[in-house]
Design a protein around this motif. Sequence first.
Motif, PDB file in Angstrom:
ATOM      1  N   THR A   8      11.792   8.559  14.018  1.00 18.96           N
ATOM      2  CA  THR A   8      10.871   8.403  12.899  1.00 18.96           C
ATOM      3  C   THR A   8      10.053   7.133  13.107  1.00 18.96           C
ATOM      4  OG1 THR A   8      12.523   7.227  11.550  1.00 18.96           O
ATOM      5  CG2 THR A   8      12.364   9.630  11.280  1.00 18.96           C
ATOM      6  N   ILE A   9       8.796   7.197  12.740  1.00 22.17           N
ATOM      7  CA  ILE A   9       7.895   6.047  12.835  1.00 22.17           C
ATOM      8  C   ILE A   9       7.175   5.945  11.500  1.00 22.17           C
ATOM      9  CG2 ILE A   9       5.948   5.013  14.050  1.00 22.17           C
ATOM     10  CD1 ILE A   9       6.708   6.846  16.460  1.00 22.17           C
ATOM     11  N   CYS A  10       7.360   4.839  10.805  1.00 21.17           N
ATOM     12  CA  CYS A  10       6.760   4.642   9.481  1.00 21.17           C
ATOM     13  C   CYS A  10       5.566   3.712   9.612  1.00 21.17           C
ATOM     14  CB  CYS A  10       7.790   4.057   8.511  1.00 21.17           C
ATOM     15  SG  CYS A  10       9.242   5.111   8.285  1.00 21.17           S
ATOM     16  N   ALA A  11       4.384   4.174   9.182  1.00 22.64           N
ATOM     17  CA  ALA A  11       3.157   3.405   9.385  1.00 22.64           C
ATOM     18  C   ALA A  11       2.243   3.549   8.180  1.00 22.64           C
ATOM     19  CB  ALA A  11       2.447   3.878  10.654  1.00 22.64           C
ATOM     20  N   ARG A  12       2.205   2.519   7.349  1.00 24.89           N
ATOM     21  CA  ARG A  12       1.296   2.532   6.203  1.00 24.89           C
ATOM     22  C   ARG A  12      -0.124   2.197   6.654  1.00 24.89           C
ATOM     23  NH1 ARG A  12       1.160  -0.751   1.985  1.00 24.89           N
ATOM     24  NH2 ARG A  12       2.132  -2.478   3.075  1.00 24.89           N
ATOM     25  N   GLY A  13      -1.090   2.658   5.861  1.00 27.34           N
ATOM     26  CA  GLY A  13      -2.475   2.352   6.171  1.00 27.34           C
ATOM     27  C   GLY A  13      -2.857   0.924   5.822  1.00 27.34           C
ATOM     28  N   GLY A  14      -2.301   0.387   4.759  1.00 25.56           N
ATOM     29  CA  GLY A  14      -2.665  -0.955   4.315  1.00 25.56           C
ATOM     30  C   GLY A  14      -1.880  -2.026   5.035  1.00 25.56           C
ATOM     31  N   SER A  15      -2.555  -3.080   5.479  1.00 26.66           N
ATOM     32  CA  SER A  15      -1.892  -4.233   6.089  1.00 26.66           C
ATOM     33  C   SER A  15      -2.678  -5.478   5.729  1.00 26.66           C
ATOM     34  CB  SER A  15      -1.818  -4.090   7.611  1.00 26.66           C
ATOM     35  OG  SER A  15      -1.358  -5.292   8.191  1.00 26.66           O
ATOM     36  N   LYS A  16      -2.011  -6.404   5.024  1.00 24.17           N
ATOM     37  CA  LYS A  16      -2.709  -7.619   4.610  1.00 24.17           C
ATOM     38  C   LYS A  16      -2.811  -8.620   5.753  1.00 24.17           C
ATOM     39  CE  LYS A  16      -1.382  -7.094  -0.237  1.00 24.17           C
ATOM     40  NZ  LYS A  16      -0.455  -7.534  -1.290  1.00 24.17           N
ATOM     41  N   GLY A  17      -1.765  -8.686   6.602  1.00 25.71           N
ATOM     42  CA  GLY A  17      -1.765  -9.666   7.679  1.00 25.71           C
ATOM     43  C   GLY A  17      -2.787  -9.356   8.760  1.00 25.71           C
ATOM     44  N   GLU A  75       3.864   6.639  -4.270  1.00 26.82           N
ATOM     45  CA  GLU A  75       4.931   5.736  -4.730  1.00 26.82           C
ATOM     46  C   GLU A  75       5.775   5.196  -3.583  1.00 26.82           C
ATOM     47  OE1 GLU A  75       6.624   9.968  -5.184  1.00 26.82           O
ATOM     48  OE2 GLU A  75       4.700   8.957  -5.522  1.00 26.82           O
ATOM     49  N   LEU A  76       5.685   5.832  -2.413  1.00 24.88           N
ATOM     50  CA  LEU A  76       6.407   5.350  -1.233  1.00 24.88           C
ATOM     51  C   LEU A  76       5.485   4.614  -0.261  1.00 24.88           C
ATOM     52  CD1 LEU A  76       8.759   8.385  -0.454  1.00 24.88           C
ATOM     53  CD2 LEU A  76       9.381   6.187  -1.475  1.00 24.88           C
ATOM     54  N   ALA A  77       4.268   4.306  -0.700  1.00 26.51           N
ATOM     55  CA  ALA A  77       3.295   3.669   0.183  1.00 26.51           C
ATOM     56  C   ALA A  77       2.818   2.316  -0.353  1.00 26.51           C
ATOM     57  CB  ALA A  77       2.098   4.593   0.406  1.00 26.51           C
ATOM     58  N   THR A  78       3.556   1.733  -1.290  1.00 25.23           N
ATOM     59  CA  THR A  78       3.170   0.437  -1.837  1.00 25.23           C
ATOM     60  C   THR A  78       3.839  -0.680  -1.046  1.00 25.23           C
ATOM     61  OG1 THR A  78       5.047   0.313  -3.366  1.00 25.23           O
ATOM     62  CG2 THR A  78       3.087   1.487  -4.134  1.00 25.23           C
ATOM     63  N   ASP A  79       3.379  -1.917  -1.286  1.00 26.61           N
ATOM     64  CA  ASP A  79       3.995  -3.086  -0.651  1.00 26.61           C
ATOM     65  C   ASP A  79       5.462  -3.220  -1.048  1.00 26.61           C
ATOM     66  OD1 ASP A  79       1.753  -3.845   0.690  1.00 26.61           O
ATOM     67  OD2 ASP A  79       1.083  -5.293  -0.808  1.00 26.61           O
ATOM     68  N   GLN A  80       5.791  -2.728  -2.248  1.00 25.41           N
ATOM     69  CA  GLN A  80       7.147  -2.898  -2.779  1.00 25.41           C
ATOM     70  C   GLN A  80       8.104  -1.802  -2.311  1.00 25.41           C
ATOM     71  OE1 GLN A  80       4.319  -3.069  -4.943  1.00 25.41           O
ATOM     72  NE2 GLN A  80       4.340  -5.277  -4.548  1.00 25.41           N
TER      73      GLN A  80
END
Length: 235
Positions: A8-17, A75-80
Motif C-alpha cells: 500500500t502507498i498512501c499519498a495525499r494531494g496536499g503538502s504544506k512543506g 474525512e481520511l484526507a485531512t492533516d489530522q
Amino acid sequence: MTGRTIATICARGGSKGLPGKNIRPFAGRPLIVQTIEQALACPGVDGVYVSTDDEGIADVARRAGATVPYLRPAELATDQAGKLPVIEHLVAHLEAQGELIARIVDLQPTSPLRESADIAAALRERPEADLVFSVSEAADNPYFNLVEPGPEGWVHLSKGQGTARRQDVPPVYALNGSIYVWQRAALARAAVHGMWSVKAAVYVMPRWKSVDIDTLEDFEYAQWLHERRAGGSHG
C-alpha cells in the motif's frame, strides 16, 4: 501462509512543506513512481495499491502500474487523519471485493532511496512479529546525548546517569518511515489502538537510504544522494 501480500502507498494531494511533492520529478520520474516501481519489482509483493485523494496522483500511479481502486474519502484526507485508518480503509475495501490478504507492506512515497531488496528483506525479517518497521541507527542516544527537562525545570539525561559504557546499553534506532510490514489482524488492531499496541520488530537500513522528503531541502539532499549512488560512489 494463505492470503496475498500487498503493498500500500498512501499519498495525499496536499503538502504544506513541499507542494506537489508526491508527483514532483525525482531522477526523471514522479516521486511516487520510484516507490511503485520498487514494490512492483519485489517478488514477495502480489499487488500494489495506492490510496490518494488527488486525481493527478491517481493518474500517475495507474500509469506506473499501481491499482488505485477509488479516490480517498475527504474525512481520511485531512492533516489530522491518521495513516493507519487510511490503510485499514483500503484493505477493508479490497476484502469487501473478495480479496484474501495476509500481509500489508506499507511504503512511504517520500522515501525514494529504499530498494526492492529492502522491501524483500523486511518481508523476511521476524515473520512471527505483528509488525516489522524500518529504522536507521540513531544519530543521538538517550543514554549519552539526549536530555530532557525534569519536574523542576532542570535538564537531565533522558536515560541513565551518564555512567554506562556504550557497549552496555541497548542499541537505539530512529524510525525512518520507509517500510511497515503488517500482519492483517495486527493492522486492524493498531488502526483502533495505535501502532504500539502490537508486537513490533525492526529492519535496519543504512542512514543514507533513510531520507524522508518533507521540504525542498530534503528533496535536494535525496536527489544528491541518488545521483551519488548512481555514480557508484556510495559507501
